[in-house]
Design a protein around this motif. Structure first.
Motif, PDB file in Angstrom:
ATOM      1  N   ASP A 146       0.745  -1.250  -0.011  1.00 26.99           N
ATOM      2  CA  ASP A 146       0.044   0.136  -0.022  1.00 26.99           C
ATOM      3  C   ASP A 146       0.877   1.190  -0.100  1.00 26.99           C
ATOM      4  OD1 ASP A 146      -2.123   1.504   0.365  1.00 26.99           O
ATOM      5  OD2 ASP A 146      -2.637   1.050   2.197  1.00 26.99           O
ATOM      6  N   LEU A 147       0.632   2.136  -1.020  1.00 27.39           N
ATOM      7  CA  LEU A 147       1.337   3.525  -0.991  1.00 27.39           C
ATOM      8  C   LEU A 147       0.388   4.682  -0.467  1.00 27.39           C
ATOM      9  CD1 LEU A 147       3.553   3.632  -4.167  1.00 27.39           C
ATOM     10  CD2 LEU A 147       4.073   4.368  -1.762  1.00 27.39           C
ATOM     11  N   ALA A 206       4.104   9.781   5.232  1.00 26.97           N
ATOM     12  CA  ALA A 206       4.947   8.531   4.867  1.00 26.97           C
ATOM     13  C   ALA A 206       6.181   9.383   4.194  1.00 26.97           C
ATOM     14  CB  ALA A 206       4.287   7.893   3.902  1.00 26.97           C
ATOM     15  N   LEU A 207       6.115  10.473   3.235  1.00 36.44           N
ATOM     16  CA  LEU A 207       7.293  10.951   2.674  1.00 36.44           C
ATOM     17  C   LEU A 207       8.053  11.541   3.691  1.00 36.44           C
ATOM     18  CD1 LEU A 207       8.789  11.605   0.022  1.00 36.44           C
ATOM     19  CD2 LEU A 207       7.457  13.703   0.068  1.00 36.44           C
ATOM     20  N   ASN A 208       7.532  12.455   4.614  1.00 31.39           N
ATOM     21  CA  ASN A 208       8.088  13.153   5.590  1.00 31.39           C
ATOM     22  C   ASN A 208       8.794  12.323   6.983  1.00 31.39           C
ATOM     23  OD1 ASN A 208       7.299  15.644   4.655  1.00 31.39           O
ATOM     24  ND2 ASN A 208       5.410  15.814   6.048  1.00 31.39           N
ATOM     25  N   SER A 247      10.129   6.747  -0.695  1.00 34.73           N
ATOM     26  CA  SER A 247      11.018   7.885  -1.239  1.00 34.73           C
ATOM     27  C   SER A 247      10.372   8.920  -2.217  1.00 34.73           C
ATOM     28  CB  SER A 247      11.788   7.087  -2.440  1.00 34.73           C
ATOM     29  OG  SER A 247      11.146   6.536  -3.443  1.00 34.73           O
ATOM     30  N   ILE A 248      11.030  10.029  -2.469  1.00 36.19           N
ATOM     31  CA  ILE A 248      10.280  10.909  -3.377  1.00 36.19           C
ATOM     32  C   ILE A 248       9.773  10.332  -4.863  1.00 36.19           C
ATOM     33  CG2 ILE A 248      12.531  11.656  -4.339  1.00 36.19           C
ATOM     34  CD1 ILE A 248       9.627  14.061  -3.340  1.00 36.19           C
ATOM     35  N   GLN A 249      10.597   9.269  -5.021  1.00 37.04           N
ATOM     36  CA  GLN A 249      10.142   8.737  -6.303  1.00 37.04           C
ATOM     37  C   GLN A 249       8.800   8.003  -6.245  1.00 37.04           C
ATOM     38  OE1 GLN A 249      13.032   5.900  -7.817  1.00 37.04           O
ATOM     39  NE2 GLN A 249      11.431   5.286  -9.572  1.00 37.04           N
ATOM     40  N   ALA A 287       3.064   7.645  -6.973  1.00 37.38           N
ATOM     41  CA  ALA A 287       1.799   7.443  -6.332  1.00 37.38           C
ATOM     42  C   ALA A 287       0.846   8.613  -6.823  1.00 37.38           C
ATOM     43  CB  ALA A 287       1.808   7.614  -4.837  1.00 37.38           C
ATOM     44  N   TRP A 288       1.241   9.774  -6.958  1.00 35.65           N
ATOM     45  CA  TRP A 288       0.173  10.845  -7.318  1.00 35.65           C
ATOM     46  C   TRP A 288       0.083  10.780  -8.850  1.00 35.65           C
ATOM     47  CZ3 TRP A 288      -3.053  13.636  -5.014  1.00 35.65           C
ATOM     48  CH2 TRP A 288      -2.643  14.084  -3.696  1.00 35.65           C
TER      49      TRP A 288
END
Length: 184
Positions: free
Chosen positions: A109-110, A133-135, A140-142, A147-148
């Protein structure tokens, strides 16, 4: 660490008795695993609130049909009520789908989700979870950007009636319903 979710829901404590089956399909319309999880006995129903509306998504007689398309970064769970009517489609954006011989098909799950109600209404869910999750460096930023990208692509396909899994839902539900076996 991403949360791995299995179609078998083997660890779901709310369910006291279930039926489960899965299959792998290769057709022009869909390639991947499909699972059907039917709730025969539950501790208590599970209700969600969407824009001040309560929607039951798990109860006795409810079924979750889950598609794990091969090579795609999403999974679709179709919730059927006890009368076999669609309650919602729940699209999880994921890093990958896979299969384990012990617990069956899975997805990592992302966080981002799209919920589509039978009325056609689209609900965006868990945007803040992706940001956290990113923070917190869980992704990863990738992964974040992918995901977006997947989220927006699927949302566009849904809004233009081009998301093909929706058309396969009843067909796959009927096929898998005929092959379900009891499981504790």
């Amino acid at each position: 660490m991403l949360k791995r979710k299995y179609g078998s829901r083997y660890d779901w404590k709310r369910i006291l008795k279930k039926r489960y089956t899965e299959t792998y399909r290769t057709t022009p319309q869909f390639t991947g695993y499909i699972s059907l999880f039917t709730m025969c006995e539950v501790i208590e129903p599970l209700n969600m609130i969407y824009k001040e509306r309560t929607v039951c998504i798990a109860d006795m007689g409810y079924s979750w049909l889950q598609h794990f398309p091969e090579g795609k970064r999403y999974s679709v769970t179709t919730v059927f009520n006890a009368e076999n009517r669609i309650v919602q489609w729940y699209i999880d954006i994921c890093k990958q789908n896979g299969y384990c011989s012990v617990n069956g098909p899975w997805m990592d799950d992302l966080f981002l989700d799209l919920i589509v109600l039978p009325s056609g209404e689209i609900i965006e869910k868990d945007i803040e979870e992706l940001e956290v999750a990113l923070n917190d460096h869980l992704i990863s930023i990738q992964d974040y950007k992918q995901a977006w990208s997947d989220f927006n692509e699927i949302k566009t396909l849904i809004s233009t009636n081009q998301f093909g899994i929706f058309e396969l839902t009843y067909k796959h539900f009927d096929e898998l319903s005929k092959g379900v076996v009891d499981a504790e």
